[in-house]
Scaffold this active site. Sequence first.
Site, PDB file in Angstrom:
ATOM      1  N   ASN A   2       0.817  -1.409  -0.114  1.00 31.45           N
ATOM      2  CA  ASN A   2      -0.009  -0.060  -0.029  1.00 31.45           C
ATOM      3  C   ASN A   2       1.032   1.448   0.132  1.00 31.45           C
ATOM      4  OD1 ASN A   2      -2.402  -1.495   0.193  1.00 31.45           O
ATOM      5  ND2 ASN A   2      -2.200  -1.807   2.504  1.00 31.45           N
ATOM      6  N   HIS A  17       6.425  -1.136   3.795  1.00 30.20           N
ATOM      7  CA  HIS A  17       6.452  -2.644   4.240  1.00 30.20           C
ATOM      8  C   HIS A  17       5.642  -3.261   3.066  1.00 30.20           C
ATOM      9  CE1 HIS A  17       2.885  -0.331   5.895  1.00 30.20           C
ATOM     10  NE2 HIS A  17       2.225  -1.342   5.597  1.00 30.20           N
TER      11      HIS A  17
HETATM   12  P1  DGP Z   1      -0.892  -0.577   5.871  1.00 25.95           P
HETATM   13  O1  DGP Z   1      -2.357  -0.246   5.834  1.00 25.95           O
HETATM   14  O2  DGP Z   1      -0.085  -1.127   4.342  1.00 25.95           O
HETATM   15  O3  DGP Z   1       0.038   0.876   6.193  1.00 25.95           O
HETATM   16  O4  DGP Z   1      -0.531  -1.563   7.049  1.00 25.95           O
HETATM   17  C1  DGP Z   1      -0.248  -1.890   8.264  1.00 25.95           C
HETATM   18  C2  DGP Z   1      -0.532  -2.787   8.936  1.00 25.95           C
HETATM   19  O5  DGP Z   1       0.279  -2.877   9.946  1.00 25.95           O
HETATM   20  C3  DGP Z   1      -1.682  -3.162   9.119  1.00 25.95           C
HETATM   21  O6  DGP Z   1      -2.441  -4.214   8.559  1.00 25.95           O
HETATM   22  C4  DGP Z   1      -1.750  -3.527  10.804  1.00 25.95           C
HETATM   23  C5  DGP Z   1      -0.400  -3.610  10.994  1.00 25.95           C
HETATM   24  N1  DGP Z   1      -0.107  -3.059  12.387  1.00 25.95           N
HETATM   25  C6  DGP Z   1      -0.026  -1.758  12.581  1.00 25.95           C
HETATM   26  N2  DGP Z   1       0.594  -1.653  13.915  1.00 25.95           N
HETATM   27  C7  DGP Z   1       1.027  -3.029  14.279  1.00 25.95           C
HETATM   28  C8  DGP Z   1       1.689  -3.242  15.365  1.00 25.95           C
HETATM   29  O7  DGP Z   1       1.899  -2.477  16.348  1.00 25.95           O
HETATM   30  N3  DGP Z   1       1.989  -4.623  15.486  1.00 25.95           N
HETATM   31  C9  DGP Z   1       1.812  -5.478  14.493  1.00 25.95           C
HETATM   32  N4  DGP Z   1       2.337  -6.804  14.340  1.00 25.95           N
HETATM   33  N5  DGP Z   1       1.202  -4.950  13.221  1.00 25.95           N
HETATM   34  C10 DGP Z   1       0.670  -3.717  13.131  1.00 25.95           C
END
Ligand code: DGP
Length: 106
Positions: A83, A96
């Site tokens: 994204n 990511h």
């Molecule tokens: P995006 O929408 O592409 O920016 O995806 C971000 C993703 O990151 C979302 O699916 C949830 C994940 N995420 C956000 N905060 C954390 C966290 O603190 N730990 C983990 N494991 N995932 C997280």
Amino acid sequence: MTECIFCKIINGDFNTEFVYENEYAVVFRDINPKADTHLLVVPRKHVESLNELDDEVLLGKLMMTVRDSAKAAGLKSYRTVINTGKEAGQEVFHMHIHILAGSIKL
Ligand code: DGP
């Protein structure tokens, strides 16, 4: 002090389990999974999004990390998603790559 949640995870601030890691990236489970298996490949270097990533070697290493971490997780078939930008659904502004496998709810 960094405010970036993924930089904090990389620093070990939340004791997040890395399912795979190498010198370029760490891989951990998405906190809000959209598939049976939902991993995030996150470069150790802070880059806001794909639009700011100007290191083609790093981009290649990240894609190799996708492949290697998927294999380590026992995945043969998977979808990758990047994204880029708020309107496309990017929530965390540390670039990511999502790896999604199994039943995908996207
Ligand atoms: P995006 O929408 O592409 O920016 O995806 C971000 C993703 O990151 C979302 O699916 C949830 C994940 N995420 C956000 N905060 C954390 C966290 O603190 N730990 C983990 N494991 N995932 C997280």
